[in-house]
Design a protein around this motif. Structure first.
Motif, PDB file in Angstrom:
ATOM      1  N   UNK A  26       0.794  -1.224   0.000  1.00 47.22           N
ATOM      2  CA  UNK A  26       0.000   0.000   0.000  1.00 47.22           C
ATOM      3  C   UNK A  26       0.823   1.269   0.000  1.00 47.22           C
ATOM      4  N   UNK A  27       2.130   1.158   0.247  1.00 45.73           N
ATOM      5  CA  UNK A  27       2.991   2.341   0.265  1.00 45.73           C
ATOM      6  C   UNK A  27       3.507   2.730  -1.117  1.00 45.73           C
ATOM      7  N   UNK A  28       3.336   1.858  -2.095  1.00 48.11           N
ATOM      8  CA  UNK A  28       3.927   2.083  -3.423  1.00 48.11           C
ATOM      9  C   UNK A  28       2.845   1.971  -4.491  1.00 48.11           C
ATOM     10  N   UNK A  29       2.816   2.932  -5.394  1.00 50.78           N
ATOM     11  CA  UNK A  29       1.835   2.939  -6.482  1.00 50.78           C
ATOM     12  C   UNK A  29       2.359   2.096  -7.641  1.00 50.78           C
ATOM     13  N   UNK A  30       1.930   0.842  -7.683  1.00 46.91           N
ATOM     14  CA  UNK A  30       2.370  -0.059  -8.745  1.00 46.91           C
ATOM     15  C   UNK A  30       1.289  -0.298  -9.789  1.00 46.91           C
ATOM     16  N   UNK A  31       0.186   0.413  -9.676  1.00 48.01           N
ATOM     17  CA  UNK A  31      -0.876   0.281 -10.679  1.00 48.01           C
ATOM     18  C   UNK A  31      -0.391   0.835 -12.012  1.00 48.01           C
ATOM     19  N   UNK A  32      -0.584   0.075 -13.058  1.00 48.00           N
ATOM     20  CA  UNK A  32      -0.273   0.550 -14.399  1.00 48.00           C
ATOM     21  C   UNK A  32       1.183   0.476 -14.791  1.00 48.00           C
ATOM     22  N   UNK A  33       2.043  -0.197 -13.995  1.00 51.31           N
ATOM     23  CA  UNK A  33       3.440  -0.312 -14.427  1.00 51.31           C
ATOM     24  C   UNK A  33       3.514  -1.223 -15.652  1.00 51.31           C
ATOM     25  N   UNK A  34       4.489  -0.973 -16.484  1.00 53.31           N
ATOM     26  CA  UNK A  34       4.654  -1.777 -17.691  1.00 53.31           C
ATOM     27  C   UNK A  34       5.233  -3.150 -17.333  1.00 53.31           C
ATOM     28  N   UNK A  35       5.032  -4.137 -18.189  1.00 51.30           N
ATOM     29  CA  UNK A  35       5.623  -5.454 -17.929  1.00 51.30           C
ATOM     30  C   UNK A  35       7.147  -5.359 -17.878  1.00 51.30           C
ATOM     31  N   UNK A  36       7.735  -6.023 -16.894  1.00 50.85           N
ATOM     32  CA  UNK A  36       9.180  -6.012 -16.706  1.00 50.85           C
ATOM     33  C   UNK A  36       9.670  -7.429 -16.468  1.00 50.85           C
ATOM     34  N   UNK A  37      10.866  -7.703 -16.980  1.00 50.60           N
ATOM     35  CA  UNK A  37      11.539  -8.953 -16.643  1.00 50.60           C
ATOM     36  C   UNK A  37      12.632  -8.624 -15.638  1.00 50.60           C
ATOM     37  N   UNK A  38      12.590  -9.297 -14.497  1.00 48.39           N
ATOM     38  CA  UNK A  38      13.524  -8.985 -13.421  1.00 48.39           C
ATOM     39  C   UNK A  38      14.103 -10.273 -12.848  1.00 48.39           C
ATOM     40  N   UNK A  39      15.415 -10.275 -12.695  1.00 47.23           N
ATOM     41  CA  UNK A  39      16.088 -11.391 -12.034  1.00 47.23           C
ATOM     42  C   UNK A  39      16.355 -10.969 -10.595  1.00 47.23           C
ATOM     43  N   UNK A  40      15.952 -11.820  -9.650  1.00 45.65           N
ATOM     44  CA  UNK A  40      16.098 -11.489  -8.237  1.00 45.65           C
ATOM     45  C   UNK A  40      16.925 -12.562  -7.546  1.00 45.65           C
ATOM     46  N   UNK A  41      18.016 -12.130  -6.919  1.00 42.14           N
ATOM     47  CA  UNK A  41      18.870 -13.028  -6.142  1.00 42.14           C
ATOM     48  C   UNK A  41      18.586 -12.785  -4.663  1.00 42.14           C
ATOM     49  N   UNK A  42      17.878 -13.737  -4.063  1.00 49.22           N
ATOM     50  CA  UNK A  42      17.538 -13.623  -2.645  1.00 49.22           C
ATOM     51  C   UNK A  42      18.669 -14.100  -1.748  1.00 49.22           C
TER      52      UNK A  42
END
Length: 474
Positions: free
Chosen positions: A164-180
Motif C-alpha cells: 500500500x505504500x507504493x503505487x504499482x498500478x499501471x506499471x509496464x511489464x518487466x523482466x527482473x532477475x532477483x537473487x535472494x
C-alpha cells in the motif's frame, strides 16, 4: 559471565562461538529490564543457530515477567513493521550479510526506534559484565510470575501494508532477475510481488542459512556474478540482490552492471520529489555529491547525517524526512517508521522503472557525476593519531568538519572522509572527485599521509580494499 561480548556500534554480532544461547538469554533479560516494556517482539532469520538464539532470548525476557510476541521466521523489516504497528520494543536474531559462521541480535525500541551503543547497547554491555544495569544499582526483585508467549503471524498484514505504500498500478511489464541469496528476501518477496506484471527469474529463494551458493552480501562484487550472468542471459530489464535479512537491496542495470547505491537514492528521490515537492531527503556523509546535487535540483532539501542506521533514523525523525539512504545500500522511508527496508526499496524501483520507458542504465546515468574510491580500509596502530596527521596535512587546503571522523572538502568536486572503526584498529577512507584520475590522485595522497603516520598502514598506490562491514562502516 561470558568470554566474549560481541557488541558493536549498532547491534550485537559475531561468530556463533561467541553469540551463544547463554549470551542471548542474558541480553534478553537486560533488554527487558532496560526498556521496562510489558511485551517485546522477537523474530529470527533462517540461520541454523537462529531458532535456538531466539528461544534463549525469549527465555531471558520472560524471566523478568515480560511477555513476548514470537513472530518466528521474519525479515528485519518485518520486525520493524511489527515494532511500528504494535509500538513495542523488538529483537531480531540475525547476522545480516555476515557469513554463515556468524549470528547476532538487532534491537529496536517502540516504533522501530533505533537502539545503538549510546542508547542502550552500552548499558547491556555493562549488564553482561556486572549483572546490573547502570540505572539499577541494586538487585531487582524476582517477578511474581514469568512472562507469557503470545504467538502472532503478521506476514499478511506486513505484505498489505508495504504494497500500500507504493503505487504499482499501471506499471509496464518487466523482466527482473532477483537473487535472494538464500536469505529472508525469499520469505517476503513472493507475496509482495504477486499479481504484478513481472516475469521474475528467481535465484536462491530457498531459505538456507548455510549460504550454499554465495554469501548474502551484495556489497562484495564476487557475490553478484550469478545475478549478472542471469540478467544478461535472460535479457532482463534489471537485477535485484538482497542481503541475508533483506534490509538492503542492490540493483543491476540491463547490462548486469551494478548501479551505485548513491545513484539509486537520487533516482528514487527524483520520483518522490515529483510527487512531494520540497520534501526532505537524508543522506549519509559518504553519499556522492552528485546525489546531493540531484536532490537539490529536483526541489528537495538534502540533510547530511553520520553513517549508520541509528543516525540516519534520528535525522529523518528530526527533519520529518520522506526518504533516506546510505552509500552502503540502506534505504529509509518516512511512512515506514523512518526504518530501512530492502523489499520496500525494490518496490519503489519497480514503480519508477515501470512508469518510465527508460532503461535502468539510461535513467541512472545522470546521477553518476563523480568518481568514487569506494571504501578503502587500512589497519593502523593509533587511529586518532592518524586522523590528526591527515588533518594537519590538509589544513588550509579546504573546508574541514568532524561530523563523523574527518571530512575534508577541497573544492572542484573533490572531497574525502576518513573515519576510525569502532570495533577494530582500522581507518576507513572514502574519496570522490570529478574524474577517475583526480580521484586516484586524491585517494593516494591521503593514503600516503596515513602510511607515513603509521607503520601498519603501508602505502600501496591503487590498492582498494572492500568494506568489511557492509551494513555500517563501524
Amino acid at each position: 559471565m561470558h568470554r566474549c561480548h560481541p557488541i558493536k556500534a549498532y547491534d550485537i554480532r559475531g561468530h556463533v562461538d561467541d553469540v551463544t544461547p547463554e549470551l542471548a538469554r542474558a541480553v534478553g533479560e537486560a533488554f527487558a529490564s532496560l526498556t521496562g516494556a510489558t511485551t517485546i517482539v522477537v523474530a529470527h532469520d533462517m540461520r541454523p543457530t537462529s531458532p535456538a538464539l531466539a528461544n534463549a532470548f525469549t527465555d531471558g525476557v520472560t524471566t523478568t515477567g515480560t511477555d513476548v510476541i514470537p513472530l518466528g521466521l521474519a525479515s528485519t523489516d518485518q520486525l520493524y513493521f511489527a515494532s511500528g504497528t504494535l509500538d513495542l520494543p523488538a529483537a531480531m536474531i540475525t547476522a545480516s550479510h555476515n557469513p554463515a559462521s556468524d549470528n547476532g541480535i538487532k534491537l529496536v525500541g517502540p516504533g522501530a526506534s533505533p537502539i545503538a551503543r549510546d542508547t542502550g547497547l552500552e548499558d547491556i554491555h555493562t549488564y553482561l559484565h556486572t549483572g546490573q544495569l547502570p540505572h539499577q544499582p541494586h538487585s531487582r526483585q524476582a517477578p511474581a510470575s514469568a512472562g507469557r508467549l503470545h504467538p502472532a503471524d503478521l506476514h499478511d498484514a506486513y505484505t498489505h501494508y508495504v504494497r500500500g505504500l507504493v503505487d504499482l498500478d499501471g506499471i509496464r511489464p518487466l523482466k527482473v532477475v532477483i537473487d535472494a541469496g538464500n536469505g529472508m528476501a525469499g520469505h517476503v518477496l513472493p507475496d509482495l510481488l504477486e499479481d504484478l506484471p513481472l516475469a521474475v527469474v528467481p535465484l536462491y529463494f530457498e531459505l538456507d542459512g548455510t549460504f550454499p551458493h554465495h554469501d548474502a552480501d551484495p556489497m562484495n562484487p564476487a557475490n553478484l556474478t550469478d545475478l549478472q550472468a542471469a540478467v544478461v542471459a535472460n535479457g532482463a530489464d534489471l537485477g535485484i540482490a538482497f542481503d541475508g535479512d533483506a534490509d538492503r537491496c542492490f540493483i543491476l542495470d540491463e547490462h548486469g552492471a551494478p548501479v551505485p547505491p548513491c545513484a539509486l537514492l537520487a533516482w528514487l528521490a527524483e520520483r518522490l520529489l515529483a510527487r512531494r515537492p520540497g520534501a526532505t531527503v537524508v543522506h549519509d556523509l559518504l553519499t556522492s555529491a552528485g546525489t546531493i546535487e540531484a536532490i537539490t535540483e529536483a526541489g528537495g532539501t538534502p540533510v547530511r547525517s553520520r553513517v549508520g542506521h541509528a543516525f540516519v533514523k534520528l535525522a529523518m525523525e528530526a527533519h520529518g524526512a520522506a526518504l533516506g539512504g546510505e552509500a552502503s545500500g540502506h534505504y529509509y522511508f518516512g511512512h515506514f517508521w523512518h526504518a530501512d527496508s530492502g523489499a520496500l526499496a525494490a518496490l519503489h524501483v519497480l514503480d519508477v522503472l515501470g512508469h518510465s520507458d527508460q532503461t535502468v542504465s539510461h535513467a541512472t546515468a545522470p546521477y553518476r557525476r563523480y568518481a568514487s574510491s569506494g571504501e578503502v580500509n587500512r589497519r593502523v596502530r593509533d587511529a586518532p593519531a592518524v586522523l590528526k596527521a591527515v588533518e594537519k596535512a590538509f589544513e588550509g587546503r579546504g573546508f574541514i568538519d568532524r561530523l563523523d571522523g574527518l571530512s575534508v572538502s577541497l573544492g572542484s568536486g573533490r572531497w574525502f572522509n576518513l573515519r576510525p572503526s569502532n570495533v577494530e584498529p582500522v581507518v576507513r577512507l572514502t574519496a570522490e572527485a570529478p574524474t577517475d584520475q583526480a580521484m586516484d590522485e586524491l585517494r593516494n595522497d591521503v593514503l600516503e599521509v596515513i602510511a607515513s603516520a603509521d607503520e601498519r598502514a603501508p602505502y600501496v598506490p591503487g590498492l582498494t580494499e572492500p568494506t568489511e562491514t557492509g551494513d555500517v562502516a563501524q
